[in-house]
Design a protein around this motif. Structure first.
Motif, PDB file in Angstrom:
ATOM      1  N   LEU A 170       0.824  -1.210   0.000  1.00 46.44           N
ATOM      2  CA  LEU A 170       0.000   0.000   0.000  1.00 46.44           C
ATOM      3  C   LEU A 170       0.857   1.258   0.000  1.00 46.44           C
ATOM      4  O   LEU A 170       0.524   2.258  -0.655  1.00 46.44           O
ATOM      5  N   LEU A 171       1.969   1.237   0.749  1.00 43.47           N
ATOM      6  CA  LEU A 171       2.870   2.379   0.746  1.00 43.47           C
ATOM      7  C   LEU A 171       3.447   2.612  -0.650  1.00 43.47           C
ATOM      8  O   LEU A 171       3.592   3.757  -1.102  1.00 43.47           O
ATOM      9  N   ASP A 172       3.794   1.537  -1.323  1.00 40.75           N
ATOM     10  CA  ASP A 172       4.343   1.671  -2.669  1.00 40.75           C
ATOM     11  C   ASP A 172       3.320   2.290  -3.605  1.00 40.75           C
ATOM     12  O   ASP A 172       3.651   3.167  -4.416  1.00 40.75           O
ATOM     13  N   VAL A 173       2.064   1.830  -3.477  1.00 45.79           N
ATOM     14  CA  VAL A 173       1.017   2.389  -4.344  1.00 45.79           C
ATOM     15  C   VAL A 173       0.748   3.841  -4.002  1.00 45.79           C
ATOM     16  O   VAL A 173       0.572   4.693  -4.880  1.00 45.79           O
ATOM     17  N   ALA A 174       0.715   4.154  -2.695  1.00 50.06           N
ATOM     18  CA  ALA A 174       0.377   5.517  -2.279  1.00 50.06           C
ATOM     19  C   ALA A 174       1.486   6.503  -2.608  1.00 50.06           C
ATOM     20  O   ALA A 174       1.227   7.609  -3.081  1.00 50.06           O
ATOM     21  N   VAL A 175       2.741   6.129  -2.328  1.00 51.93           N
ATOM     22  CA  VAL A 175       3.854   7.044  -2.538  1.00 51.93           C
ATOM     23  C   VAL A 175       4.301   7.055  -3.987  1.00 51.93           C
ATOM     24  O   VAL A 175       4.722   8.082  -4.516  1.00 51.93           O
ATOM     25  N   GLY A 176       4.226   5.863  -4.609  1.00 46.06           N
ATOM     26  CA  GLY A 176       4.637   5.772  -6.003  1.00 46.06           C
ATOM     27  C   GLY A 176       6.123   5.956  -6.206  1.00 46.06           C
ATOM     28  O   GLY A 176       6.563   6.563  -7.176  1.00 46.06           O
ATOM     29  N   ALA A 177       6.893   5.460  -5.237  1.00 41.10           N
ATOM     30  CA  ALA A 177       8.342   5.651  -5.311  1.00 41.10           C
ATOM     31  C   ALA A 177       9.017   4.666  -6.254  1.00 41.10           C
ATOM     32  O   ALA A 177      10.191   4.819  -6.570  1.00 41.10           O
ATOM     33  N   GLY A 178       8.279   3.656  -6.649  1.00 44.38           N
ATOM     34  CA  GLY A 178       8.870   2.719  -7.585  1.00 44.38           C
ATOM     35  C   GLY A 178       9.555   1.544  -6.914  1.00 44.38           C
ATOM     36  O   GLY A 178       9.259   1.184  -5.779  1.00 44.38           O
ATOM     37  N   MET A 179      10.536   0.947  -7.579  1.00 41.79           N
ATOM     38  CA  MET A 179      11.174  -0.283  -7.139  1.00 41.79           C
ATOM     39  C   MET A 179      11.882  -0.212  -5.784  1.00 41.79           C
ATOM     40  O   MET A 179      11.991  -1.235  -5.107  1.00 41.79           O
ATOM     41  N   PRO A 180      12.399   0.910  -5.288  1.00 41.32           N
ATOM     42  CA  PRO A 180      13.093   0.917  -3.988  1.00 41.32           C
ATOM     43  C   PRO A 180      12.263   0.387  -2.825  1.00 41.32           C
ATOM     44  O   PRO A 180      12.822  -0.075  -1.830  1.00 41.32           O
ATOM     45  N   TRP A 181      10.925   0.429  -2.899  1.00 40.36           N
ATOM     46  CA  TRP A 181      10.095  -0.074  -1.814  1.00 40.36           C
ATOM     47  C   TRP A 181      10.014  -1.599  -1.810  1.00 40.36           C
ATOM     48  O   TRP A 181       9.759  -2.207  -0.767  1.00 40.36           O
ATOM     49  N   LEU A 182      10.166  -2.234  -2.940  1.00 43.00           N
ATOM     50  CA  LEU A 182       9.860  -3.658  -3.049  1.00 43.00           C
ATOM     51  C   LEU A 182      10.740  -4.570  -2.192  1.00 43.00           C
ATOM     52  O   LEU A 182      10.247  -5.579  -1.690  1.00 43.00           O
ATOM     53  N   PRO A 183      12.032  -4.309  -1.999  1.00 44.09           N
ATOM     54  CA  PRO A 183      12.808  -5.196  -1.119  1.00 44.09           C
ATOM     55  C   PRO A 183      12.265  -5.294   0.305  1.00 44.09           C
ATOM     56  O   PRO A 183      12.535  -6.271   1.001  1.00 44.09           O
ATOM     57  N   LEU A 184      11.492  -4.274   0.741  1.00 39.48           N
ATOM     58  CA  LEU A 184      10.922  -4.338   2.084  1.00 39.48           C
ATOM     59  C   LEU A 184       9.894  -5.461   2.222  1.00 39.48           C
ATOM     60  O   LEU A 184       9.535  -5.849   3.346  1.00 39.48           O
ATOM     61  N   LEU A 185       9.426  -6.005   1.105  1.00 40.61           N
ATOM     62  CA  LEU A 185       8.493  -7.128   1.175  1.00 40.61           C
ATOM     63  C   LEU A 185       9.124  -8.339   1.853  1.00 40.61           C
ATOM     64  O   LEU A 185       8.418  -9.211   2.373  1.00 40.61           O
ATOM     65  N   ALA A 186      10.452  -8.419   1.849  1.00 40.97           N
ATOM     66  CA  ALA A 186      11.141  -9.554   2.481  1.00 40.97           C
ATOM     67  C   ALA A 186      10.930  -9.573   3.993  1.00 40.97           C
ATOM     68  O   ALA A 186      11.144 -10.609   4.639  1.00 40.97           O
ATOM     69  N   ALA A 187      10.507  -8.433   4.560  1.00 36.59           N
ATOM     70  CA  ALA A 187      10.247  -8.416   6.008  1.00 36.59           C
ATOM     71  C   ALA A 187       9.118  -9.357   6.379  1.00 36.59           C
ATOM     72  O   ALA A 187       9.072  -9.884   7.500  1.00 36.59           O
ATOM     73  N   GLY A 188       8.173  -9.583   5.461  1.00 35.64           N
ATOM     74  CA  GLY A 188       7.046 -10.479   5.749  1.00 35.64           C
ATOM     75  C   GLY A 188       7.472 -11.905   6.032  1.00 35.64           C
ATOM     76  O   GLY A 188       7.247 -12.431   7.135  1.00 35.64           O
ATOM     77  N   PRO A 189       8.115 -12.604   5.079  1.00 33.14           N
ATOM     78  CA  PRO A 189       8.557 -13.977   5.362  1.00 33.14           C
ATOM     79  C   PRO A 189       9.605 -14.062   6.467  1.00 33.14           C
ATOM     80  O   PRO A 189       9.658 -15.040   7.204  1.00 33.14           O
ATOM     81  N   ALA A 190      10.442 -13.016   6.614  1.00 31.52           N
ATOM     82  CA  ALA A 190      11.429 -13.047   7.692  1.00 31.52           C
ATOM     83  C   ALA A 190      10.736 -13.022   9.052  1.00 31.52           C
ATOM     84  O   ALA A 190      11.118 -13.748   9.977  1.00 31.52           O
TER      85      ALA A 190
END
Length: 393
Positions: A53-73
């Protein structure tokens, strides 16, 4: 009805109320445990959704996507391997969808997806190892609880004319057992009990405690004299202990003549609480060495005989109680605590002392602690009390 009957009814109501409140508290904890556990399991999913949701709202692009790894970790600490895999699949799906939305070059989404897959695999392995350790720990705890019940057998609430309460806490809460010991048996020679503390910690201390309790339970039923019971324990320890090992203990007995007998072998003095509430320490007339050291000192223990009337109480304890320190390094004042909390119900008194002790040390004891409170509730029964020894036969 007599005043004694009135007090007995009041005690019954108080005890039923206490048990009812305990049941309610256990039910509340069970009800809260389910939602809390479910919330922790859903937290990794919430992390992945928030990042998306942050990626969609801010629209910063690819730099947000690595934070998805926090979920499985995070799922590795709250979920099983299957849950970690589900969170990983969700994170990869979100990463691919957001990469397509940003129309990123194929190389960048591939790197993010590879990182998410690697984190998911590592987290799944960590979750599997955590689950294995938890199962091992649960098995060890069950064995420890069985050992504790075998070593420190439950003490009945009522024995002859006495009401009894015990509270024991091991310093290693995960182990559930330690080097402190206690036992109470009804014998043909009256009620006999022991509270002691084994030098050292760990499994050697537990083994010595088991040896002392086994000899005490046998000797208490065989020996008509309390000093002979202590002598039996001393001989057994002399054969089985090392030169630097010993056990401090108080062995007490209530005879058919209505007197309290105490043999103190290097232990902290018991506290005698009169019916009026006065508290005094029963210091030994002739100090004796701990059990296992008589051959070195040459001193023999002595027998103290005290009157013990209806309403009187005797508190035996280990040094884990009196040597407990607060943040200022001050010892717990047991005698003052007893004077504050003593009442006609030994269980309430012991629970109040234990709670105050934990509050004094800040919630965690650094040594094993045992409390055993004996209160003479009624006059002696005219007929012999059925004995532990006779029941065993």
């Amino acid at each position: 009805m007599s005043q004694a009957g009135h007090h007995g009814g009041a005690h019954t109501l108080t005890r039923l109320f206490t048990e009812h409140m305990d049941d309610i508290w256990r039910s509340v904890r069970r009800c809260l445990a389910g939602p809390l556990s479910a919330g922790m399991c859903l937290l990794p999913v919430l992390v992945v959704v928030v990042v998306a949701l942050l990626d969609v709202a801010v629209g910063a692009g690819m730099p947000w996507l690595p934070l998805l790894a926090a979920g499985p970790a995070l799922a590795a600490s709250t979920n099983g391997p299957r849950g970690v895999l589900c969170v990983g699949v969700l994170a990869v799906s979100m990463g691919v969808a957001l990469a397509v939305r940003h129309a990123a070059p194929a190389r960048e989404p591939a790197a993010v997806v590879s990182a998410l897959l690697a984190v998911t695999a590592a987290s799944g392995l960590a979750s599997a190892l955590r689950g294995r350790r938890e199962r091992v720990l649960a098995a060890v705890r069950s064995v420890a609880e069985a050992a504790q019940h075998a070593l420190l057998q439950p003490v009945p609430d009522t024995v002859g004319p006495f009401r009894v309460a015990v509270r024991y806490s091991a310093a290693a809460a995960e182990a559930r057992i330690g080097g402190d010991l206690y036992a109470l048996v009804s014998t043909p020679y009256g009620i006999r009990l022991i509270v002691g503390d084994v030098r050292g910690k760990g499994l050697p201390a537990v083994g010595t405690a088991a040896l002392v309790l086994g000899v005490f339970r046998e000797a208490a039923c065989d020996e008509p004299d309390l000093l002979s019971v202590v002598a039996r324990i001393e001989r057994s320890l002399a054969r089985n202990l090392g030169p630097d090992d010993f056990v401090t203990a108080v062995v007490a007995g209530y005879t058919r003549t209505g007197h309290l007998e105490i043999v103190n072998c290097g232990h902290a003095p018991p506290l005698l609480i009169s019916a009026s509430g006065a508290v005094r320490a029963v210091d030994p007339d002739h100090p004796a060495p701990p059990l296992g050291l008589r051959a070195l000192s040459g001193q023999a223990p002595h027998l103290q005989r005290l009157p013990f009337a209806v309403g009187d109480q005797l508190l035996l304890y280990t040094d884990g109680v009196t040597e407990a320190r607060d943040h200022t390094r001050a010892f717990y004042p047991l005698a003052e605590g007893v004077a504050r909390h003593v009442c006609n119900d030994p269980a309430r008194t012991v629970c109040a002392l234990h709670d105050e002790l934990l509050e004094h040390v800040g919630g965690r004891l650094h040594d094993d602690a045992a409390l055993l409170l004996l209160r003479k509730q009624t006059e002696d029964a005219p007929e012999p009390v059925p004995s532990y020894c006779e029941a065993a036969l």
